[in-house]
Design an enzyme around this catalytic site. Structure first.
Site, PDB file in Angstrom:
ATOM      1  N   ASP A 183       0.828  -1.194   0.000  1.00  0.00           N
ATOM      2  CA  ASP A 183       0.000   0.000   0.000  1.00  0.00           C
ATOM      3  C   ASP A 183       0.871   1.256   0.000  1.00  0.00           C
ATOM      4  O   ASP A 183       2.069   1.210   0.254  1.00  0.00           O
ATOM      5  CB  ASP A 183      -0.940   0.011   1.210  1.00  0.00           C
ATOM      6  CG  ASP A 183      -0.156  -0.074   2.512  1.00  0.00           C
ATOM      7  OD1 ASP A 183       1.072  -0.151   2.450  1.00  0.00           O
ATOM      8  OD2 ASP A 183      -0.789  -0.049   3.574  1.00  0.00           O
TER       9      ASP A 183
ATOM     10  N   THR B  36       0.103   4.279   1.819  1.00  0.00           N
ATOM     11  CA  THR B  36      -0.555   5.146   2.787  1.00  0.00           C
ATOM     12  C   THR B  36       0.401   6.114   3.457  1.00  0.00           C
ATOM     13  O   THR B  36      -0.008   6.890   4.306  1.00  0.00           O
ATOM     14  CB  THR B  36      -1.241   4.289   3.856  1.00  0.00           C
ATOM     15  OG1 THR B  36      -0.259   3.443   4.483  1.00  0.00           O
ATOM     16  CG2 THR B  36      -2.311   3.406   3.239  1.00  0.00           C
TER      17      THR B  36
END
Length: 545
Positions: free
Chosen positions: A495, A497
């Site tokens: 990811d 993030t």
């Protein structure tokens, strides 16, 4: 002295605006010039709206600004703010009646399935089908998918060459048997997999749901649910169709659904029932929903609902629950079915059962193409040399064995053999060379692979260590074509993030031939010593950031 009569002064701006406020509070928004078809079942409403439109159209446009200014200044007056219409949300503005034309809409009559499904509408039932084959299409479609393997095409060409009488290397029937056997084994395997899909579809379609029938909720099979019926779902149940939420156990009309089967997200999403439908008892709920036609967009929904001739209420994505979702943290929820069966969004986004192929099979296809090219080159060289030799000995072919043009077996009558010429003989030589060198791509290899896959699937299903005691379920091998890909990692996703994460897998223990090899401080467990080199070989660390 008697004063002269004077005309009353003109109304002040404040008085005029106050009167106008009372007048323009009637419609929440300007109605359409032509009554919407969604209100055709109530003629009185259309005439009332037309008269209101004419009265509002005669007002000067400047009074709107002054009226809002008057409302702002008269905030202390009781009831002044309550008459001001609330601002519509983005989903309500998107679902406005004027944005959805009749030819692009579906009309669903609430709690009236017979009228909703009357001709020419006739919406599909709620049965779903995920199988790949049928009885009529199994043989042609299965053969089409199997011949995506290049090796099977190669074996088919060889079987066709063996049917040429001039070659006659093998018996025509014997040359077809190996290919027919491997095709038959694969067809039986694919038929078994598709039969399991059919059984799963049957179990899914025969599940029961609570449907309002004659004012009472009764159990009904999923495949019998029709558009327009009211369906009741309790907590932790799966939704049988796409339905518009009309009532929930929460007084505010909130329901929570889990959409992990649709988009893979495990967090709960909120869905809302309109207060107009919440305030009406479910048994007495009637009206019509004007919604868009079925589409694949699971994040969009345009519709309006009209209840007994009242003002149409806009519906959006937050008011629809899709098939496959699960109701969570809500005791019960009631909705009206708007899309069923193959018209549901989850089925429209389903591409059917795919034809899965392992990486080993893809690699074998490439190797088969390379070997086929080498085989063609080798046979071309053989046929070229044969043509050169035939050209050099063209005058001696009448007496050379295997090329004699004359048959001298009968001294009284000399006949000619079937000689097709030098060009045809070169072509026959090429075909015979293909048959002679066909062992470069052995068909026995593919037969063995199919049998091994079936055996692997059997042992995996019967493995006691893969039995789930909690659910009392065995291991299921749904696709026999990808056994060799089990446990392999092709892609690693991360990811973005903004956080730095680390996924770490450390070696704990291993068992080889019954011996337990575990990493300890002393390096001695159950009489088996573990060296540092061995630990470093079997230890696996994956760092991802």
């Amino acid at each position: 002295m008697r004063p002269e009569w004077q005309s009353p002064p003109p109304p002040t701006a404040r008085e005029a605006t106050a009167d106008e406020v009372e007048t323009i509070d009637v419609p929440a928004r300007l109605p359409d010039p032509v009554p919407s078809p969604i209100l055709r079942h109530s003629p009185s409403v259309g005439s009332t709206m037309s008269r209101s439109l004419r009265s509002v159209g005669d007002m000067p446009s400047v009074t709107f600004a002054s009226s809002f200014e008057s409302i702002r200044r008269a905030g202390s007056r009781p009831g002044a703010i309550e008459r001001m219409p609330t601002r519509r949300s983005a989903s309500e503005r998107a679902g406005s009646q004027r944005d959805l034309r009749d030819e692009d809409a579906r009309f669903v009559y609430i709690n009236d399935a017979a009228r909703t499904n009357a001709l020419p509408a006739k919406f599909p039932d709620n049965a779903v089908r995920t199988t790949k084959y049928s009885i009529l299409t199994f043989i042609p479609r299965n053969l089409y998918e199997q011949f995506h393997r290049v090796a099977y095409v190669y074996f088919l060409v060889l079987a066709a060459l063996n049917q040429v009488p001039q070659l006659g290397v093998f018996s025509p029937v014997a040359s077809v048997l190996p290919l027919a056997f491997v095709l038959g084994v694969t067809a039986v395997k694919d038929a078994y997999e598709d039969w399991r899909r059919h059984r799963s579809d049957k179990n899914e379609n025969n599940r029961t749901a609570s449907v309002l029938v004659d004012g009472v909720f009764q159990p009904k099979r999923w495949k019998e649910i029709q558009v327009g019926e009211l369906v009741r779902v309790v907590a932790n149940e799966t939704l049988p169709c796409d339905m518009v939420l009309v009532s929930t156990s929460d007084p505010t009309g909130v329901a929570y659904v889990q959409t992990i089967n649709l988009d893979g997200e495990s967090n709960l999403k909120t869905r809302y029932a309109k207060q107009e439908t919440m305030s009406t008892p479910t048994e007495a709920l009637t009206g019509v929903i004007k919604c868009e036609k079925p589409n694949r967009n699971i994040y969009g929904f345009l519709a309006t609902v009209d209840l007994d001739g009242r003002r149409a209420v806009s519906l959006g994505t937050s008011n629809i629950m899709l098939r496959g979702c699960e109701l969570k943290n809500t005791a019960w929820a009631i909705g009206v079915a708007v899309y069923t069966g193959r018209d549901t969004k989850v089925m429209l986004n389903s591409s059917g059962a795919p034809s899965k192929r392992s990486r080993l099979e893809t690699h074998m296809n490439r190797e088969t193409i390379v070997l086929a090219v080498v085989l063609v080159l080798l046979c071309s060289i053989v046929s070229l040399l044969a043509g050169i030799w035939l050209g050099d000995h063209i005058d001696e072919l009448g007496i050379i064995p295997f090329f004699r043009k004359k048959d001298f077996s009968d001294p009284n009558e000399v006949e000619n053999y079937k000689w097709y010429g030098t060009g045809a003989q070169v072509v026959f030589t090429f075909m015979m060379a293909v048959i002679q060198f066909q062992v470069m791509i052995p068909i026995a290899l593919f037969i063995s692979m199919e049998l091994v896959r079936v055996g692997q699937a059997y042992f995996m299903v019967q493995d006691k260590h893969m039995f789930d005691d909690k659910r009392q379920a065995k291991f299921q091998c749904r696709a026999l074509n990808i056994n060799e890909d089990l446990g392999q990692i092709k892609y690693v996703f991360s990811d973005k993030t903004g956080t730095l994460t680390e996924n770490r897998m450390e070696f704990r223990c291993a068992s080889v031939h019954g011996g337990d090899f575990s990493e300890t401080d002393g390096g001695e467990v159950d009489g088996h010593a573990v060296t540092g080199k061995q630990v470093s070989v079997i230890q696996l660390e994956i760092n991802a950031s």
